[in-house]
Design an enzyme around this catalytic site. Structure first.
Site, PDB file in Angstrom:
ATOM      1  N   ASP A  62       0.838  -1.201   0.000  1.00 35.13           N
ATOM      2  CA  ASP A  62       0.000   0.000   0.000  1.00 35.13           C
ATOM      3  C   ASP A  62       0.875   1.253   0.000  1.00 35.13           C
ATOM      4  O   ASP A  62       0.377   2.382  -0.103  1.00 35.13           O
ATOM      5  CB  ASP A  62      -1.014  -0.005   1.159  1.00 35.13           C
ATOM      6  CG  ASP A  62      -0.360  -0.033   2.524  1.00 35.13           C
ATOM      7  OD1 ASP A  62       0.874  -0.190   2.609  1.00 35.13           O
ATOM      8  OD2 ASP A  62      -1.092   0.088   3.531  1.00 35.13           O
ATOM      9  N   SER A  63       2.207   1.059   0.032  1.00 33.42           N
ATOM     10  CA  SER A  63       3.121   2.185  -0.171  1.00 33.42           C
ATOM     11  C   SER A  63       2.903   2.808  -1.547  1.00 33.42           C
ATOM     12  O   SER A  63       3.363   3.923  -1.813  1.00 33.42           O
ATOM     13  CB  SER A  63       4.584   1.724  -0.034  1.00 33.42           C
ATOM     14  OG  SER A  63       4.830   0.587  -0.843  1.00 33.42           O
ATOM     15  N   ASP A 101      -1.056  -6.066  -0.246  1.00 34.80           N
ATOM     16  CA  ASP A 101      -1.381  -5.410   1.023  1.00 34.80           C
ATOM     17  C   ASP A 101      -2.873  -5.161   1.110  1.00 34.80           C
ATOM     18  O   ASP A 101      -3.475  -4.647   0.157  1.00 34.80           O
ATOM     19  CB  ASP A 101      -0.684  -4.043   1.082  1.00 34.80           C
ATOM     20  CG  ASP A 101       0.435  -4.022   2.085  1.00 34.80           C
ATOM     21  OD1 ASP A 101       0.451  -4.865   2.999  1.00 34.80           O
ATOM     22  OD2 ASP A 101       1.309  -3.148   1.944  1.00 34.80           O
ATOM     23  N   LYS A 131      -1.473  -9.314   2.956  1.00 32.41           N
ATOM     24  CA  LYS A 131      -0.698  -8.847   4.127  1.00 32.41           C
ATOM     25  C   LYS A 131      -1.552  -7.902   4.960  1.00 32.41           C
ATOM     26  O   LYS A 131      -2.247  -7.027   4.409  1.00 32.41           O
ATOM     27  CB  LYS A 131       0.598  -8.147   3.697  1.00 32.41           C
ATOM     28  CG  LYS A 131       1.424  -7.657   4.897  1.00 32.41           C
ATOM     29  CD  LYS A 131       2.862  -7.368   4.525  1.00 32.41           C
ATOM     30  CE  LYS A 131       3.082  -6.067   3.813  1.00 32.41           C
ATOM     31  NZ  LYS A 131       2.665  -4.864   4.561  1.00 32.41           N
ATOM     32  N   GLU A 133      -1.505  -5.518   8.626  1.00 32.00           N
ATOM     33  CA  GLU A 133      -0.674  -4.913   9.678  1.00 32.00           C
ATOM     34  C   GLU A 133      -1.270  -5.191  11.052  1.00 32.00           C
ATOM     35  O   GLU A 133      -2.495  -5.182  11.214  1.00 32.00           O
ATOM     36  CB  GLU A 133      -0.546  -3.403   9.446  1.00 32.00           C
ATOM     37  CG  GLU A 133       0.219  -3.072   8.172  1.00 32.00           C
ATOM     38  CD  GLU A 133       0.473  -1.580   7.996  1.00 32.00           C
ATOM     39  OE1 GLU A 133       0.163  -0.783   8.917  1.00 32.00           O
ATOM     40  OE2 GLU A 133       0.989  -1.206   6.927  1.00 32.00           O
ATOM     41  N   GLU A 200       9.163  -4.292  10.508  1.00 31.50           N
ATOM     42  CA  GLU A 200       9.554  -2.976   9.984  1.00 31.50           C
ATOM     43  C   GLU A 200       9.974  -2.049  11.119  1.00 31.50           C
ATOM     44  O   GLU A 200       9.274  -1.941  12.135  1.00 31.50           O
ATOM     45  CB  GLU A 200       8.383  -2.350   9.204  1.00 31.50           C
ATOM     46  CG  GLU A 200       8.735  -0.949   8.675  1.00 31.50           C
ATOM     47  CD  GLU A 200       7.798  -0.417   7.607  1.00 31.50           C
ATOM     48  OE1 GLU A 200       6.842  -1.129   7.219  1.00 31.50           O
ATOM     49  OE2 GLU A 200       8.031   0.722   7.150  1.00 31.50           O
TER      50      GLU A 200
HETATM   51  O1  KIV Z   1       3.559  -1.127   1.666  1.00 31.75           O
HETATM   52  C1  KIV Z   1       4.706  -1.575   1.626  1.00 31.75           C
HETATM   53  O2  KIV Z   1       5.482  -1.309   0.706  1.00 31.75           O
HETATM   54  C2  KIV Z   1       5.131  -2.419   2.716  1.00 31.75           C
HETATM   55  C3  KIV Z   1       6.586  -2.716   2.824  1.00 31.75           C
HETATM   56  C4  KIV Z   1       7.270  -1.556   3.427  1.00 31.75           C
HETATM   57  C5  KIV Z   1       6.851  -3.958   3.588  1.00 31.75           C
HETATM   58  O3  KIV Z   1       4.339  -2.817   3.524  1.00 31.75           O
END
Ligand code: KIV
Length: 304
Positions: A62-63, A101, A131, A133, A200
């Protein structure tokens, strides 16, 4: 534009055939102490480059809210926006394990909508893992998603979706109670059955303890070298973020310079009429050209 489609070869410039990476093969890598590599990708072209380079895990993070969409943080990106990118990456990845994510809000409201959203990432996006969090407090939800046959990756420590609660992007686990919480989170996720845990922004010593404690592979980002694997954001790796890199980032290339120079050179060539050249132009077949000359000559004659 020319794009070469993904060929039938299972080789990537090396001699050894490349097996498909699975959650089982990641666990075997941990047992063999063979470091696991993971990078983010958000589109078809980078997905192909990353996969063909032999990276084992591709994460549609989600980055992308920041790197691709220009948002200030990850909070506003939606499931539909994420899915758009997951589908593109899916078309470019053949061997790596594809993780997506789950964005903020897609698993926080209630377990039913979380399950529904997780299912969309698999069914519509082609992701193999989602994924999520959070640690201990997500364990029950993670069990439900795994029960629905969807592998889940955990993510603890500096979790960017908690930016407002953390009061910024801060290294976590710097005091004894923080370390204790991280250990509890890691063990809870391991017991819930996650296929890996992203660690992280935590001290190296804490990441090493977690890695030794859990059976599932740990994938570090700003968590030191003792993790079972390492992940970086693709745009950090190649200097495309327009901000000074964090302490843990190593830039392996300068795409900003490469792209910036290419764009400036294109501009200069067009302005000075150096581009396109005759060799870069299409030409009429000889007989059509001759026929056209005759037509134009007739027109000119009529105008005289
Ligand atoms: O969103 C992302 O890119 C991430 C990585 C930093 C692991 O969760």
């Amino acid at each position: 534009m020319s794009i070469t489609s993904i060929g039938g070869s299972a080789f990537s410039g090396h001699d050894a055939p490349r097996p498909k990476i699975t959650i089982a093969s990641l666990r075997e890598q941990k047992l063999r102490h063979e470091p696991i590599t993971c990078l983010t990708a958000y589109d078809y072209a980078t997905a192909r480059l990353v996969d063909e380079a032999g990276i084992e895990m591709v994460l549609v993070g989600d980055s992308l809210a920041q790197t691709i969409l220009g948002y200030d943080n990850t909070l506003s990106v939606t499931v539909d926006e994420m899915l758009h990118h997951v589908k593109a990456v899916r078309r470019g990845v053949r061997h790596a394990l594809l993780l997506a994510d789950m964005p903020y809000g897609s698993y926080h409201v209630d377990p039913e909508s979380a399950l529904n959203n997780a299912t969309r990432f698999v069914k519509e996006g082609g992701a193999e893992v989602v994924k999520i969090e959070g640690g201990e407090k997500r364990a029950d939800l993670i069990r439900r998603i795994i029960d629905a046959e969807i592998p889940v990756a955990g993510h603890i420590g500096l979790t960017p979706q908690s930016i407002n609660v953390m009061g910024g992007y801060k290294v976590q686990g710097k005091n004894l109670s923080g370390i204790e919480q991280l250990m509890r989170d890691a063990v809870a996720l391991d017991r819930a059955g996650v296929c890996c845990i992203v660690l992280e922004g935590i001290p190296r010593e804490v990441a090493a303890m977690i890695t030794a404690e859990v059976g599932t592979p740990t994938i570090g980002i700003g968590a030191g070298p003792e993790c079972d694997g390492q992940v970086l954001v693709f745009h950090d790796l190649v200097n495309l973020t327009f901000t000074p890199p964090a302490k843990f980032v190593r830039q392996y290339g300068d795409a900003a310079a490469l792209i910036g120079n290419a764009v400036q050179a294109f501009r200069a060539d067009v302005k000075s009429q150096q581009y396109p050249s005759d060799e870069e132009s299409y030409h009429l077949p000889r007989d059509t050209k001759a026929a056209l000359e005759t037509v134009l000559e007739r027109k000119r004659a009529m105008q005289r």
